[in-house]
Scaffold this motif. Structure first.
Motif, PDB file in Angstrom:
ATOM      1  N   LYS A   7       0.836  -1.179   0.082  1.00 28.27           N
ATOM      2  CA  LYS A   7      -0.031  -0.115   0.253  1.00 28.27           C
ATOM      3  C   LYS A   7       0.915   1.110   0.038  1.00 28.27           C
ATOM      4  O   LYS A   7       0.575   2.378  -0.610  1.00 28.27           O
ATOM      5  CB  LYS A   7      -0.994   0.027   1.343  1.00 28.27           C
ATOM      6  CG  LYS A   7      -2.102  -0.401   0.954  1.00 28.27           C
ATOM      7  CD  LYS A   7      -3.080  -0.530   2.346  1.00 28.27           C
ATOM      8  CE  LYS A   7      -4.514  -0.705   1.993  1.00 28.27           C
ATOM      9  NZ  LYS A   7      -5.188  -0.532   3.299  1.00 28.27           N
ATOM     10  N   ILE A   8       1.893   1.175   0.728  1.00 31.70           N
ATOM     11  CA  ILE A   8       2.633   2.425   0.908  1.00 31.70           C
ATOM     12  C   ILE A   8       3.363   2.569  -0.415  1.00 31.70           C
ATOM     13  O   ILE A   8       3.548   3.835  -1.001  1.00 31.70           O
ATOM     14  CB  ILE A   8       3.711   2.076   2.198  1.00 31.70           C
ATOM     15  CG1 ILE A   8       3.111   2.407   3.393  1.00 31.70           C
ATOM     16  CG2 ILE A   8       5.031   3.123   1.881  1.00 31.70           C
ATOM     17  CD1 ILE A   8       3.882   2.117   4.624  1.00 31.70           C
ATOM     18  N   LEU A   9       4.019   1.532  -1.072  1.00 31.35           N
ATOM     19  CA  LEU A   9       4.478   1.548  -2.534  1.00 31.35           C
ATOM     20  C   LEU A   9       3.793   2.027  -3.459  1.00 31.35           C
ATOM     21  O   LEU A   9       4.161   2.943  -4.281  1.00 31.35           O
ATOM     22  CB  LEU A   9       5.116   0.344  -2.944  1.00 31.35           C
ATOM     23  CG  LEU A   9       6.704  -0.031  -2.018  1.00 31.35           C
ATOM     24  CD1 LEU A   9       6.848  -1.540  -2.742  1.00 31.35           C
ATOM     25  CD2 LEU A   9       7.520   0.849  -2.299  1.00 31.35           C
ATOM     26  N   LYS A  10       2.397   2.029  -3.484  1.00 33.38           N
ATOM     27  CA  LYS A  10       1.423   2.144  -4.380  1.00 33.38           C
ATOM     28  C   LYS A  10       1.327   3.801  -4.414  1.00 33.38           C
ATOM     29  O   LYS A  10       0.857   4.198  -5.342  1.00 33.38           O
ATOM     30  CB  LYS A  10       0.156   1.597  -4.294  1.00 33.38           C
ATOM     31  CG  LYS A  10       0.157   0.162  -4.863  1.00 33.38           C
ATOM     32  CD  LYS A  10      -1.332  -0.302  -4.687  1.00 33.38           C
ATOM     33  CE  LYS A  10      -1.189  -1.912  -4.958  1.00 33.38           C
ATOM     34  NZ  LYS A  10      -2.578  -2.567  -4.987  1.00 33.38           N
ATOM     35  N   ILE A  11       1.768   4.422  -2.977  1.00 38.97           N
ATOM     36  CA  ILE A  11       1.546   5.806  -3.015  1.00 38.97           C
ATOM     37  C   ILE A  11       2.780   6.436  -3.188  1.00 38.97           C
ATOM     38  O   ILE A  11       2.452   7.475  -3.852  1.00 38.97           O
ATOM     39  CB  ILE A  11       0.989   6.087  -1.596  1.00 38.97           C
ATOM     40  CG1 ILE A  11      -0.502   5.689  -1.409  1.00 38.97           C
ATOM     41  CG2 ILE A  11       1.035   7.581  -1.211  1.00 38.97           C
ATOM     42  CD1 ILE A  11      -1.086   5.766   0.231  1.00 38.97           C
ATOM     43  N   LEU A  12       3.741   5.948  -2.649  1.00 39.56           N
ATOM     44  CA  LEU A  12       5.050   6.733  -2.619  1.00 39.56           C
ATOM     45  C   LEU A  12       5.651   6.621  -4.422  1.00 39.56           C
ATOM     46  O   LEU A  12       6.131   7.824  -4.525  1.00 39.56           O
ATOM     47  CB  LEU A  12       6.091   6.102  -1.867  1.00 39.56           C
ATOM     48  CG  LEU A  12       5.757   6.271  -0.438  1.00 39.56           C
ATOM     49  CD1 LEU A  12       7.026   5.902   0.367  1.00 39.56           C
ATOM     50  CD2 LEU A  12       5.827   7.997  -0.084  1.00 39.56           C
ATOM     51  N   ILE A  13       5.509   5.642  -4.958  1.00 39.12           N
ATOM     52  CA  ILE A  13       6.048   5.414  -6.229  1.00 39.12           C
ATOM     53  C   ILE A  13       5.793   6.533  -7.129  1.00 39.12           C
ATOM     54  O   ILE A  13       6.449   7.218  -7.923  1.00 39.12           O
ATOM     55  CB  ILE A  13       6.059   3.984  -6.763  1.00 39.12           C
ATOM     56  CG1 ILE A  13       7.049   3.148  -6.141  1.00 39.12           C
ATOM     57  CG2 ILE A  13       6.374   3.947  -8.424  1.00 39.12           C
ATOM     58  CD1 ILE A  13       6.994   1.623  -6.439  1.00 39.12           C
ATOM     59  N   PRO A  14       4.124   6.603  -7.495  1.00 40.32           N
ATOM     60  CA  PRO A  14       3.808   7.861  -8.301  1.00 40.32           C
ATOM     61  C   PRO A  14       4.138   9.119  -7.919  1.00 40.32           C
ATOM     62  O   PRO A  14       4.517   9.980  -8.662  1.00 40.32           O
ATOM     63  CB  PRO A  14       2.207   7.682  -8.268  1.00 40.32           C
ATOM     64  CG  PRO A  14       2.183   6.230  -7.801  1.00 40.32           C
ATOM     65  CD  PRO A  14       3.169   5.571  -6.930  1.00 40.32           C
ATOM     66  N   ILE A  15       4.341   9.484  -6.346  1.00 38.24           N
ATOM     67  CA  ILE A  15       4.495  10.680  -6.077  1.00 38.24           C
ATOM     68  C   ILE A  15       6.119  10.991  -6.210  1.00 38.24           C
ATOM     69  O   ILE A  15       6.368  11.918  -6.769  1.00 38.24           O
ATOM     70  CB  ILE A  15       4.317  10.718  -4.533  1.00 38.24           C
ATOM     71  CG1 ILE A  15       2.877  10.661  -4.161  1.00 38.24           C
ATOM     72  CG2 ILE A  15       5.036  11.958  -4.011  1.00 38.24           C
ATOM     73  CD1 ILE A  15       2.399  10.789  -2.863  1.00 38.24           C
TER      74      ILE A  15
END
Length: 66
Positions: A7-15
């Motif tokens: 979940k964290i990666l799904k948010i951090l990668i696009p940012i």
């Protein structure tokens, strides 16, 4: 991989990709172009930006409520 990490990666990668693109484009600007951009931000009527953000929030909330 734990679910929380995904979940964290799904948010951090696009940012991170967005920040990388902004940084890349910013570094390509010349000094004159930077002055023009800064002047444009100074002259901006932020009322319209705030008004559109408010309307966008209302539309999202009404969509979620429905």
């Amino acid at each position: 991989m734990p679910q929380a990490f995904k979940k964290i990666l799904k948010i951090l990668i696009p940012i991170a990709v967005g920040i990388l693109f902004i940084w890349y484009q910013y570094n390509k600007l010349s000094d004159n172009q930077l002055i023009v951009v800064k002047e444009a931000f100074r002259k901006t009527d932020y009322f319209w930006i705030i008004a559109s953000a408010f309307l966008m929030l209302i539309s999202h909330l009404s969509r979620a409520w429905r």
